[in-house]
Every structure is written in structure tokens, then in C-alpha cells.
Design an enzyme around this catalytic site. Structure first.
Site, short mmCIF file in Angstrom:
data_model
loop_
_atom_site.label_atom_id
_atom_site.label_comp_id
_atom_site.label_asym_id
_atom_site.label_seq_id
_atom_site.Cartn_x
_atom_site.Cartn_y
_atom_site.Cartn_z
N SER A 189 0.80 -1.23 0.00
CA SER A 189 0.00 0.00 0.00
C SER A 189 0.83 1.28 0.00
CB SER A 189 -0.95 0.01 1.20
OG SER A 189 -0.23 0.24 2.39
N LYS B 208 1.85 4.22 7.39
CA LYS B 208 1.00 5.18 6.66
C LYS B 208 1.63 6.56 6.74
CE LYS B 208 -2.51 2.35 5.94
NZ LYS B 208 -2.70 1.82 4.60
#
Lengths: 143, 431
Positions: free
Chosen positions: A58, A95
Site C-alpha cells: 500500500s 502510513k
């Protein structure tokens, strides 16, 4: 006023301290310092730095690939735009953190992964700031 | 009058709360706010407890088999000990703390003394220390500050037990009345060095709390107890008797022992275990540049198995001259075991103790020793060191150690060695 001695300085030079080369002296001799140490570059705060392994894709858009090794420095204060390791809902995620309209957003870097808005009451703990990602190209795999 | 110190020293004692559990929690959110215990080698006894587990009344050192029912009822998570992780986190913490003062005494794996006199606002520095260790390492620590080491230990106890101090308790800035009131509420058993037996005897004399001990007659108690007790009383009065030992004194003995995962009956298996422990002991001996003058071996059955016959025996074997030679010690292990082994017992634990330690330099040669053989052995040991550094510490050992190690069992629930092994790094999800 100088504090150095004004006595003529006598220096003894040990004979044969280096093999006498009969050719042209190496012009680089004075430039020898120390070798480059990758550890010094990657690790600013040794006590606060931990290595993590990435699972998933991701964050590919920001140069963090599946299987990469992350250098995570807990001494760095997390700021807007930093990529962090964070504990969310009992697991660790990597993230980018972004503040938008008073709420905290966890952003991925891959079209398949939408951003996560951290809901009120949801526990998020920022574990540490990612400072480097080490990506293997053709070297031998890390043991 | 403000302050209690004679010399006005600011000695801090910093230690991590529930250190092993806290290290585990850094890398596992599943353990946060949950009752967690860490068990000793082979999952024998509780060696670290989270606050949640302490609240359930679990005592330090309680054997795991007695905890099973309670654990099921309350969902206690039991972890095998992961010393690689704890040692690495300890080293990081001590280095970090060492930046706050050039005078540091590392007292144990999770606590150290620091002389903070170089700072102005010492209580503030205590808070900074707490904050920094939490940020950098994720470990909670308590800070006690006082004029002596004994008082600093006590202040640390208050910092941990009394939320009002927010983790930093500074006796030196406390009003004398407040301090004495606080001391009157703490049992003498909490004072560093008093111990369980000392505390019992003090209670019998009516000296039950710290204030009573502080006001006790030094000379009388020194006579009735020992010099140590006299020193404790002086230290409680702010008179420093114990200086910071910034250089770790050389070890007096090195112990390596373990309880077995399964009962061991055969001498061959006991020898394997003892040889393994001996090698571990010698590794530590050589790391510190020491030689052992004697080796003690012991074997014992399980004291908790009340219906089985008990046996516990040890033997001390002097060495002709101090040594760190693994092969010489291996021969001695076999001889020693022959002397203490009795058939028919279920052995539960064994260990070795290297004693009469001295520095490797300045060693007196045995008059009858063969210098050539000694040189050869030294070369061999150096080679072993090199091999182990390159290929891992278990790469080579005497044949008698065996390879099966049924007794070693498993640490059933050890967490990964997150910080010391490339293959066991923590994993972060990018999903």
C-alpha cells in the site's frame, strides 16, 4: 599572547615507518580519513532506532515495497506528512499522517488503498517515524 | 526546614516499571492494558508481572502451574522470557540515561543511579528523563531523587506507588514534615537492604515503618544487626555511606543454571546439560577477561513435587591454576558429576558456578603446568572464540554436550527477538 612554546620544535621522524616506495608518492596519502559507514548515514539516534519489515504494497507510491526494511526513529517528533509506523486497532500499519479539518488522516500510496480517517474513540498510537526504506535490488537477501 | 540532605547531593534512581512486560508491550499492542506475565526459563515461574496481574494478587516467583486456573479466569497472557530483547532494550535505556550525567551506576538490567548535581532543576530533569525514555524506547520509568542511594531507592518506590508524584518523587525538595509523614506510612520491608528477615526482626522490636527506622539508635541497631543496618539508618538520615560505583566491579562469580523442561534421570543427559551451562559460563568469563579458580556443580530434584523423593547435591572443584579453558573444565564437569550423581531421582534443575574469579592478566603460573600445553589450549580457545563470533555461539562445542537436549524443552511462547535478529524483525502492515 601566544601560549605556545617559542622553543624551536624538534620532531623525530621514525625511520621506515612506511615502506619506501621508489616511485611517485601517492597524491591521495593526505586524504585518507575513514571509510563511509552506511550505519552512520541511516541511523541518527542509535538507541531510538528500530528496524521493521514491510508486509504489503500500500505504500509503493512512496518508495516502500513489500519486504523492504524500514529504519524507524522514535526520537523524531512526528509531523504532518511524515510516514510513520502506527498502532491501530491492535496491529501495526505504515502510513503517511496528514491533518485535515481537525481530523487525522492515514494516507496510503497506492490507488487500491483509500485513506483512513481516524474516528473519534478509535485508538491510534504513533510508534515511530520512518526515516529510511531499504530496498533490495540484487544483493543477497538479509539473513 | 526544607530538604533532608546533609551534603545536598541529588542522586536519582531510575528504573523501568515491570521491565520485561514493558519490553514485550513495545512490540505487541495485543498486550496493552491486558494482564501479562513473563515466565522464567522453561516457563517455570512468573518473573515479571504487569500491573493488572499484580492487582490479581500474583506474587513474584509464583510457579506457573499454580497460576493456570487464575490465568484462565482472567485471561492472563503468559510469555516465555526473551532475554535477547530485554538485554538489548536495557542497553539502549542505559546509554540514553547515561547522557543525563557522567556519573552513572548501572545497578541491574532495569535500574541505574545517576548523579544529577550538574543540573539546576532536578525534578524537571526527572520529568524529562521519563518523557525521553517513553518517547525513544516506549518504556515507562519511575524516578526517585534524594541525598543518598537508600533514600533515592525509597523515593523511587513512592514515585511508582503514589500517582500524586507523576512518576518523579524528589525527597530533596520536600518539606521535612511531609517527608517524615510519608516515611511513617511505608513499611520497613521496603527499605533497600533490609530484606525479609531483617524486616521481621525489626517488626518484632516495634520498628515497623521507615520513619521509626530513621529515628532508631544507630549504635544499638548496628550491634543487634550488623554494620549494614547501621549504614541503612545513616543513609535514611541523608548521610551518604554508599558512593556511586560508576565502574562496574569485576564479577565475584558467574552462574549458569536452568530448570529442565522434562525430568532427567540419566547421568549422560545431566552431563550434557552441565557441559552446556559450563560453556555459557566460560563465554561470560572470557568476555570479561576473567579466569576461574574453582567450579561448583549442583543437581537437584523438583522441590514442588511433594510426593517424590528429593535429592539435592553440589560439589566444589578447585582448579590447579585459574583457567578459562573449556576443555579442562569439561573434564572436571564429568568428574564432579560422578561424585554427586545418584540414580533413581527425577532431576529437575542443574547448574554450574564459576568462582574465585580473577583478571586474566597477572596470573600466577602453576609450577607443574606445562607451558607448551597451556599455549596450545589458549590458541584453541581463541580459535573457538573466532568461530563462534563468525558462525554463532552454538556452532562448536565438546561432543559430550550432545545435540538432542530433551531437557532444554522449549520456551513455548517466546516473542520474536525483534531487535537482535534479522529474521525476527517486527512486521508492519502496508495493506
Amino acid at each position: 599572547m601566544s601560549t605556545f612554546s617559542t622553543r624551536p620544535c624538534v620532531t623525530t621522524v621514525p625511520l621506515l615507518c612506511a615502506p619506501v616506495a621508489a616511485g611517485f608518492p601517492s597524491p591521495a596519502q593526505d586524504e585518507v580519513t575513514e571509510q563511509l559507514n552506511l550505519e552512520h548515514l541511516l541511523i541518527e539516534h542509535p538507541e531510538a532506532t528500530f528496524f521493521w519489515r514491510v508486509a504489503g504494497c500500500s505504500m509503493e507510491g512512496m518508495g516502500i515495497h513489500d519486504g523492504d526494511l524500514l529504519v524507524v526513529d522514535r526520537a523524531v517528533v512526528p509531523r504532518q506528512g511524515h510516514i510513520v509506523v502506527a498502532a491501530l486497532d491492535g496491529g501495526f500499519v505504515v502510513k503517511q499522517i496528514v491533518h485535515r479539518q481537525k481530523s487525522l488522516i492515514l494516507r496510503s500510496a497506492h490507488p487500491d488503498y483509500p485513506e483512513i480517517r481516524v474516528a473519534e474513540g478509535q485508538e491510534l498510537v504513533i510508534w515511530g517515524v520512518v526515516t529510511w526504506s531499504v530496498h533490495r535490488v540484487a544483493g543477497k537477501t538479509l539473513r | 526546614m526544607v530538604g533532608t540532605s546533609g551534603g545536598g547531593q541529588n542522586i536519582a534512581l531510575i528504573d523501568a516499571n515491570n521491565f520485561y512486560v514493558s519490553c514485550e508491550r513495545v512490540f505487541n499492542p495485543g498486550l496493552w492494558q491486558r494482564p501479562v506475565v513473563v515466565l522464567s526459563n522453561n516457563d517455570g515461574c512468573a518473573v515479571a508481572r504487569s500491573n493488572e496481574v499484580k492487582a490479581l494478587g500474583v506474587k513474584m516467583g509464583e510457579p506457573w502451574f499454580r497460576l493456570r486456573t487464575l490465568a484462565r479466569q482472567h485471561g492472563i497472557i503468559a510469555l516465555s522470557s526473551n532475554y535477547a530483547l530485554y538485554a538489548d532494550m536495557s542497553q539502549r535505556m542505559m546509554t540514553l540515561l547515561g547522557r543525563f550525567s557522567p556519573r552513572q551506576e548501572i545497578y541491574s538490567i532495569d535500574e541505574c543511579f545517576l548523579a544529577l548535581d550538574i543540573h539546576d532543576n532536578v525534578t524537571q530533569v526527572g520529568q524529562t528523563i521519563r518523557q525521553e525514555v517513553a518517547n525513544w524506547l516506549g518504556l515507562p520509568v519511575g524516578v526517585g531523587i534524594a541525598a543518598t542511594k537508600t533514600l533515592a531507592k525509597l523515593a523511587n518506590h513512592c514515585a511508582k506507588k503514589r500517582p500524586v508524584y507523576a512518576g518523579v518523587c524528589n525527597f530533596n525538595t520536600m518539606d521535612m514534615d511531609d517527608l517524615e509523614h510519608l516515611m511513617s506510612q511505608i513499611d520497613v520491608a521496603e527499605v533497600w537492604g533490609v530484606g525479609a528477615r531483617g524486616s521481621e526482626r525489626l517488626h518484632a522490636m516495634g520498628v515497623t515503618n521507615v520513619l521509626a527506622l530513621r529515628r532508631a539508635d544507630v549504635h544499638r541497631l548496628r550491634k543487634r544487626f550488623s554494620v549494614v543496618m547501621g549504614r541503612i539508618i545513616l543513609e535514611l538520615n541523608g548521610i551518604s555511606c554508599l558512593s556511586l560505583e560508576t565502574v562496574t566491579p569485576p564479577r565475584k562469580q558467574i552462574q549458569s543454571s536452568r530448570s529442565f523442561a522434562v525430568p532427567v534421570y540419566e547421568p549422560q543427559e545431566l552431563a550434557e546439560a552441565l557441559l552446556t551451562f559450563m560453556r555459557r559460563g566460560v563465554r561470560r568469563l572470557r568476555q570479561q577477561g576473567l579466569l576461574a579458580g574453582a567450579m561448583h556443580l549442583f543437581i537437584q530434584t523438583n522441590p514442588f513435587r511433594e510426593r517424590e523423593p528429593h535429592y539435592c547435591q553440589g560439589v566444589t572443584l578447585p582448579l590447579p591454576s585459574p583457567t578459562d579453558d573449556e576443555l579442562q573444565l569439561a573434564r572436571l564437569v564429568r568428574q564432579g558429576l560422578d561424585r554427586i550423581y545418584r540414580a533413581g531421582y527425577a532431576y529437575h534443575r542443574a547448574g554450574i558456578l564459576l568462582t574465585a574469579l580473577e583478571r586474566a592478566t597477572g596470573q600466577q603460573d602453576d609450577l607443574f603446568a606445562d607451558p607448551v600445553a597451556r599455549q596450545k589450549n589458549k590458541a584453541l580457545m581463541d580459535t573457538l572464540d573466532t568461530l563462534r563470533q563468525r558462525f554463532g555461539r552454538d556452532i562448536i562445542h565438546v561432543a559430550g554436550e550432545g545435540v538432542c537436549h530433551r531437557w532444554a524443552g522449549k520456551s513455548a511462547n517466546r516473542s520474536p527477538r525483534y531487535t537482535t535478529n534479522w529474521k525476527e524483525l517486527p512486521v508492519v502492515q502496508a495493506g
